[in-house]
Design an enzyme around this catalytic site. Structure first.
Site, PDB file in Angstrom:
ATOM      1  N   THR A 147       4.350   0.991   1.083  1.00 39.02           N
ATOM      2  CA  THR A 147       5.042   0.912   2.092  1.00 39.02           C
ATOM      3  C   THR A 147       6.616   0.276   1.740  1.00 39.02           C
ATOM      4  OG1 THR A 147       4.360  -1.098   2.585  1.00 39.02           O
ATOM      5  CG2 THR A 147       3.564   0.614   3.776  1.00 39.02           C
ATOM      6  N   ILE A 163       0.578  -1.258   0.115  1.00 35.87           N
ATOM      7  CA  ILE A 163       0.127   0.127   0.042  1.00 35.87           C
ATOM      8  C   ILE A 163       0.864   1.100  -0.052  1.00 35.87           C
ATOM      9  CG2 ILE A 163      -2.029  -1.018   1.123  1.00 35.87           C
ATOM     10  CD1 ILE A 163      -1.288   0.008   3.705  1.00 35.87           C
ATOM     11  N   GLY A 180       4.650   0.794  10.627  1.00 34.21           N
ATOM     12  CA  GLY A 180       3.712   1.707   9.801  1.00 34.21           C
ATOM     13  C   GLY A 180       2.990   2.815  10.786  1.00 34.21           C
ATOM     14  N   GLU A 181       2.766   2.536  11.928  1.00 34.34           N
ATOM     15  CA  GLU A 181       1.741   3.208  12.704  1.00 34.34           C
ATOM     16  C   GLU A 181       2.261   3.808  13.998  1.00 34.34           C
ATOM     17  OE1 GLU A 181      -2.616   1.148  12.064  1.00 34.34           O
ATOM     18  OE2 GLU A 181      -1.001  -0.293  12.159  1.00 34.34           O
ATOM     19  N   GLY A 223       6.375  -4.081  13.776  1.00 40.33           N
ATOM     20  CA  GLY A 223       5.649  -3.328  12.694  1.00 40.33           C
ATOM     21  C   GLY A 223       6.037  -1.787  12.955  1.00 40.33           C
ATOM     22  N   GLN A 230       8.262   5.398   6.104  1.00 42.74           N
ATOM     23  CA  GLN A 230       7.203   5.221   6.788  1.00 42.74           C
ATOM     24  C   GLN A 230       7.213   6.052   8.396  1.00 42.74           C
ATOM     25  OE1 GLN A 230       5.185   1.193   6.969  1.00 42.74           O
ATOM     26  NE2 GLN A 230       7.012   0.345   5.997  1.00 42.74           N
ATOM     27  N   THR A 248      12.988   2.755   3.651  1.00 43.64           N
ATOM     28  CA  THR A 248      11.400   2.487   3.386  1.00 43.64           C
ATOM     29  C   THR A 248      11.178   2.722   4.892  1.00 43.64           C
ATOM     30  OG1 THR A 248      11.539   0.110   3.599  1.00 43.64           O
ATOM     31  CG2 THR A 248      11.427   0.967   1.469  1.00 43.64           C
ATOM     32  N   LEU A 301      14.537  -3.555   8.782  1.00 45.08           N
ATOM     33  CA  LEU A 301      14.895  -4.402   7.683  1.00 45.08           C
ATOM     34  C   LEU A 301      15.388  -3.557   6.662  1.00 45.08           C
ATOM     35  CD1 LEU A 301      11.827  -6.815   8.018  1.00 45.08           C
ATOM     36  CD2 LEU A 301      14.253  -6.965   9.214  1.00 45.08           C
TER      37      LEU A 301
END
Length: 701
Positions: free
Chosen positions: A462, A460, A660-661, A658, A594, A590, A586
């Protein structure tokens, strides 16, 4: 662990970057099969009631109009798990904007014009759309989002709070918020000999396929859903939305492929939103600032269509020392669109209130806000008592303070001034749970030395394709350019959706397992793979089902500097800085993207984004990006993201959490706390717009 290998952990460039900038990447609405027709949905114009007449004959006479579907003639669907997908099945109107008809035509213009002209009669009923802290319909649900208990109590809050030397009792409010991805929700559907193929803008095509199979009474093998490129979702595309059912329904009815792209003005009513909240936070502490009592009580809303309760009180269960704790959620079912996931649901709204209250506690106790948080670091997760798999929040706070220049900060509010500008700084912590779902993947070694990884992940924006290729290359000991990744189709090995900051952990685990098995097979073959290659299949059902004895969370610290114009009330954020502890990173390139993107979303939450419920009409007033204000590049002149690289062996083979948020979670509170430091004014209602602040300000001189 795998992350010691290359190229994992390197800043590899996105594999699809050239396709996106050249237009070769095709999105859901850019697929036009031969003979494609176009559909335009018709939203209800009453806030509650029933459809009494659909004057389809008036628009069917128009040139190019092929069909008008409504509850009177639409194909009958099986009952879906998600009631928002039961479109055109009855005359009920549960909220304004609910789709009551669909026009299909030869061109998008003809469909849109006919949909605007379609005359529908209603029997309107009284509606209730306004959330209040004492709404008579409030009730305590069994669960909040993600299946967490709605209420949790530990110790004796009622006894501990009044006995505390320092107390804070504050209520924080937020308006509704909307996701507004750049690419609106769209689907292109066609039927071929009983097989349904859909290109859908979705965060997970496996989930869309399963929903379509359910409502149309088909086997999963009879449906292919493709979500190869997705232009943002932020939760609103995390579950199937009405357009995909409507497009498939129209294609079946007309016998032609049908394309349906929702107008942006429809999105506020049909694809979910973050529900408004009223959050009361009470914190009691000793004179040393150590918390002895903490209560976080949330009031929010859901729709009459289905129950969705944002889990805003949950972060208070895990963040700080709190021997006596009460966290609860109450909800009222109103005649409003159904709320859903949006940008760190629960944590984003809940941590705004909690971290603002922590700032108020620091002021009341006469402590530095960073020091207060350090004094309340728990040894184990307060809610479960489990040890943390890793928790480096203290390191994030200290490193962030060093980089930001926090030392020497004058704690007095309203003392830094440059002419008419007041300047202040604020800090907030962030947390987000480590989530993972079962996933399957295949790994193929070709005779020419290349590799193909197949998994139904969704990118999406990412960089999922790139990171999955890095994981595979690292396990296989192969050059990154030798690995190709196929994602974005339900015909691929089943995988969970891109949501809850769980995508890479879930998909990557299955890719890692498949590649490890493949590497083992190749090791036993001295001459390499045969001409036809070798393929292995792996899934993580067993691994994910094993209950971890550890509490697994990502953490972060946000710092903000603001300038407040005492003449206009305008707030400008001069600097944003975040430091995160999110496992092993990782791909630094990127990951930074994010983090800073999420921080920008948090800035919008703090200062510009809001959706106003019009109580008389029963709908949201902001229907486009001219009225719903998302931050632009000019709003974030200096934004920095750093991280503490964690070695956590209790997560997954990559050691990743995670990312992203979590960048969204603490940003709004850091900005709000900085505004208080700049002005001495404590606003507790987001967003912090000039009209709220200006009455409290005095220009220089």
């Amino acid at each position: 662990m795998t992350h010691a290998s290359t190229p994992l952990g390197t800043p590899a460039v996105r594999s699809e970057a050239r396709d996106k900038v050249t237009g070769a990447a095709r999105y859901a609405a850019e697929h036009s099969p031969p003979g494609c027709a176009y559909a335009s949905p018709v939203p209800a114009t009453v806030a509650r009631g029933r459809v009494t007449a659909v004057h389809a004959d008036e628009v069917l006479a128009r040139p190019g109009v092929l069909a008008v579907l409504s509850h009177e003639n639409a194909p009958r669907l099986k009952e879906p798990d998600d009631p928002i997908l039961a479109v055109l099945q009855n005359a009920r109107v549960p909220h304004r904007g609910w789709y009551v008809a669909l026009v299909v035509a030869d061109t998008p213009e003809a469909a849109a014009e006919a949909a605007e002209a379609l005359r529908i009669e209603y029997a309107a009923e009284e509606h209730d759309v306004r959330l209040t802290p004492a709404h008579p319909g409030l009730y305590t649900p069994d669960e909040a989002n993600s299946g967490v208990p709605a209420v949790r109590e530990r110790g004796d809050f009622d006894a501990a709070y009044p006995a505390a030397a320092v107390r804070v009792d504050a209520t924080y409010t937020m308006s509704a918020l909307h996701n507004h991805p750049m690419e609106p929700h769209a689907s292109t559907a066609r039927w071929d000999d009983g097989h349904l193929t859909v290109h859908d803008s979705s965060q997970g095509s496996t989930k869309v396929r399963d929903a379509l199979a359910q409502v149309f009474g088909l086997e999963q093998r009879q449906i292919t859903v493709v979500s190869e490129h997705v232009g943002g979702g932020f939760g609103s595309k995390g579950t199937p939305r009405p357009q995909v059912v409507l497009a498939a329904m129209a294609a079946r009815h007309t016998g032609r492929p049908v394309k349906l792209a929702l107008p942006r003005r429809h999105l506020a009513a049909v694809v979910g939103h973050r529900a408004p909240t009223v959050q009361r936070v009470r914190i009691g502490a000793g004179a040393d600032g150590v918390i002895t009592a903490l209560a976080h009580e949330v009031v929010t809303q859901t729709s009459t269509v289905k129950e969705f309760v944002e889990q805003a009180a949950v972060p208070a269960r895990v963040m700080y020392t709190s021997p006596n704790s009460r966290t609860s959620h109450r909800v009222a079912a109103l005649d409003v669109p159904s709320p859903s996931w949006m940008r760190a649901p629960g944590e984003a709204s809940g941590m705004y209130a909690l971290e603002s209250a922590m700032d108020e506690l620091a002021v009341a106790a006469g402590l530095d806000p960073v020091e207060l948080r350090l004094r309340n670091e728990p040894e184990t997760e307060p809610d479960s008592g489990n040890p943390f798999s890793s928790r480096h929040l203290a390191e994030c706070l200290r490193e962030g303070a060093r980089r930001f220049g926090w030392e020497g900060r004058d704690p007095r509010p309203g003392v830094r001034r440059e002419g008419d500008l007041l300047i202040g700084t604020g800090v907030a912590s962030a947390t987000y749970p480590v989530l993972v779902s079962p996933s399957a993947a295949t790994a193929h070694a070709a005779g020419d030395g290349t590799y193909l990884i197949r998994v139904n992940a969704t990118d999406i924006g990412t960089g999922a394709r790139t990171v999955l290729a890095q994981i595979a290359a690292g396990v296989l000991g192969a050059p990154l350019e030798s690995v190709r990744v196929e994602i974005g189709s339900s015909d691929l090995p089943a995988a969970p959706l891109a949501g809850g900051s769980s995508g890479t952990a879930s998909w990557g685990w299955s890719v890692h397992k498949a590649c490890a098995l493949l590497a083992g097979r190749l090791k036993d073959r001295a001459g390499g793979p045969p001409a036809e290659g070798i393929t292995v299949v792996a899934d993580t059902e067993r691994e994910v089902a094993e209950e971890s004895p550890y509490a697994r969370h990502a953490f972060g610290a946000h710092f903000a500097e603001v300038r407040v114009d005492t003449v206009t009330g305008e707030i400008r954020v001069g600097r944003l800085l975040g430091v995160y502890a999110a496992g092993h990173i990782l791909n630094p390139r990127t990951a930074r993207s994010q983090f800073i993107g999420a921080m920008t979303m948090g800035l919008g939450m703090a200062l510009t984004e809001h959706s106003t419920m019009d109580a008389a009409f029963g709908d949201f007033a902001e229907h486009d990006l001219a009225s719903y204000h998302v931050p632009a590049c000019a709003d974030v002149p200096a934004i920095e993201a750093y991280w503490v690289d964690e070695d956590d062996p209790h997560l997954n083979p990559m050691g990743s959490k995670g990312i992203g948020e979590i960048g969204t979670v603490g940003t709004a509170a850091a900005v709000a706390n900085a505004v208080h430091h700049a002005t001495g004014v404590r606003l507790r209602d987001l967003p912090l717009t000039p009209d709220k602040l200006l009455p409290h300000l005095r220009p220089a001189g």
